[in-house]
Design a protein around this motif. Structure first.
Motif, mmCIF file in Angstrom:
data_model
loop_
_atom_site.group_PDB
_atom_site.id
_atom_site.type_symbol
_atom_site.label_atom_id
_atom_site.label_comp_id
_atom_site.label_asym_id
_atom_site.label_seq_id
_atom_site.Cartn_x
_atom_site.Cartn_y
_atom_site.Cartn_z
ATOM 1 N N ALA A 214 0.848 -1.190 0.000
ATOM 2 C CA ALA A 214 0.000 0.000 0.000
ATOM 3 C C ALA A 214 0.882 1.237 0.000
ATOM 4 N N VAL A 215 0.429 2.280 -0.695
ATOM 5 C CA VAL A 215 1.149 3.551 -0.730
ATOM 6 C C VAL A 215 0.126 4.676 -0.681
ATOM 7 N N GLY A 216 0.453 5.720 0.049
ATOM 8 C CA GLY A 216 -0.453 6.847 0.143
ATOM 9 C C GLY A 216 0.191 7.988 0.888
ATOM 10 N N GLU A 217 -0.551 9.082 1.007
ATOM 11 C CA GLU A 217 -0.056 10.194 1.796
ATOM 12 C C GLU A 217 -0.105 9.812 3.274
ATOM 13 N N ALA A 218 0.759 10.439 4.055
ATOM 14 C CA ALA A 218 1.030 9.973 5.417
ATOM 15 C C ALA A 218 -0.216 9.877 6.292
ATOM 16 N N ALA A 219 -1.090 10.882 6.225
ATOM 17 C CA ALA A 219 -2.256 10.881 7.117
ATOM 18 C C ALA A 219 -3.150 9.676 6.865
ATOM 19 N N ALA A 220 -3.392 9.356 5.604
ATOM 20 C CA ALA A 220 -4.223 8.197 5.285
ATOM 21 C C ALA A 220 -3.506 6.899 5.650
ATOM 22 N N MET A 221 -2.207 6.840 5.389
ATOM 23 C CA MET A 221 -1.460 5.624 5.691
ATOM 24 C C MET A 221 -1.345 5.373 7.192
ATOM 25 N N ASP A 222 -1.378 6.426 7.995
ATOM 26 C CA ASP A 222 -1.357 6.222 9.445
ATOM 27 C C ASP A 222 -2.557 5.393 9.884
ATOM 28 N N HIS A 223 -3.696 5.594 9.248
ATOM 29 C CA HIS A 223 -4.863 4.767 9.550
ATOM 30 C C HIS A 223 -4.641 3.337 9.049
ATOM 31 N N TYR A 224 -4.062 3.190 7.886
ATOM 32 C CA TYR A 224 -3.771 1.851 7.346
ATOM 33 C C TYR A 224 -2.886 1.073 8.316
ATOM 34 N N PHE A 225 -1.891 1.742 8.866
ATOM 35 C CA PHE A 225 -0.964 1.083 9.781
ATOM 36 C C PHE A 225 -1.579 0.808 11.158
#
Length: 282
Positions: A214-225
């Motif tokens: 997965a790749v995305g901007e940090a704010a969205a990826m923080d939820h992914y993580f």
């Protein structure tokens, strides 16, 4: 020839780092040194026939470094390898296989024994929807645990260094790229009101791709993580009643959970992008 121009700098003279990317690597590192084209090591179910395994004989870590790293410009690599009590710890030397060639791109490696992970306090839903086998349920828990703690490494380093990361990536060390990754700045990550996290599209790899890359901007990826913490708090609140009563046959719940744990509460879409072709090597 004239000397190259100096690298851009901030007003205080410090190096200009641009839009930096944090790459989080978690999962089984056993294939890092293997060529993905080795027929005995490549699972034909993972990649459709029209792609086939890569034709060269570079090991997996060279595929990652040659087909992925150049697309990132400024980046750091964070490796978190957890192991459970009684398991053999991962050899830290394997981290060096992912070390960027450019010394301005850092590698951070952390290997630790996970604490005992209790199953979420939702036994009926958990066991019927995830799997009747505890081994499967614990595999999902440990995967989500490692994702979360890899991102914690990123956030601690950002705090300590003063760096900020515009993009974040989650990937497995037992995966390769079927084509060079596009410049990370050229991909579309949705809008502020409707952000997207990009994954390998369905059909490029078998079978679920939502929780492998997965790749995305940090704010969205923080939820992914953060799905490890969302597992219990969101399971009952956001689980579709129809799926609870009749879960789809053969669907690995990690993929489905990755999708709806972002969309339902946060409005973040997992979007397949045709330029993202990361597939797991078995």
């Amino acid at each position: 020839p004239p000397p190259p121009p100096p690298p851009p700098a901030n007003s205080d003279g410090s190096p200009f780092l641009g839009d930096r990317t944090a790459v989080c690597v978690t999962g089984n590192p056993g294939t890092l040194a293997r060529p993905p084209s080795d027929p005995s090591k490549w699972d034909p179910m993972m990649v459709p026939k029209e792609f086939g395994p890569p034709s060269d004989h570079l090991p997996v870590h060279d595929h990652i470094k040659s087909k992925f790293y150049p697309a990132l410009a400024n980046f750091d690599v964070f490796v978190f390898w957890g192991y459970s009590k009684g398991e053999q710890p991962v050899d830290r030397k394997l981290c060096d296989l992912l070390k960027p060639d450019n010394p301005s791109h850092k590698l951070f490696c952390h290997v630790e024994e996970r604490p005992e992970l209790p199953e979420p306090d939702i036994p009926v839903v958990w066991r019927s929807f995830i799997s009747q086998r505890k081994q499967d349920r614990m595999a999902l828990l440990t995967h989500l645990y490692d994702l979360y703690h890899c991102n914690m490494l990123v956030r601690k380093q950002a705090l300590a260094s003063g760096l900020s990361y515009k993009y974040k990536v989650s990937m497995r060390p037992d995966s390769t790229f079927l084509a060079p990754f596009p410049d990370i700045d050229t991909l579309s990550y949705g809008t502020a009101d409707s952000p997207s996290v990009l994954i390998t599209p369905p059909g490029v790899c078998c079978c679920g791709n939502e929780d492998s890359f997965a790749v995305g901007e940090a704010a969205a990826m923080d939820h992914y993580f953060s799905k490890f913490h969302y597992l219990q708090t969101l399971f009952l609140n956001w689980l579709e009643p129809t799926l609870l009563n009749d879960p789809p046959a053969g669907q690995w719940v990690g993929d489905h959970f990755a999708r709806w744990s972002l969309l339902r509460p946060f409005g973040i879409k997992l979007e397949g992008d045709k330029e993202v072709t990361n597939c797991v090597v078995k």
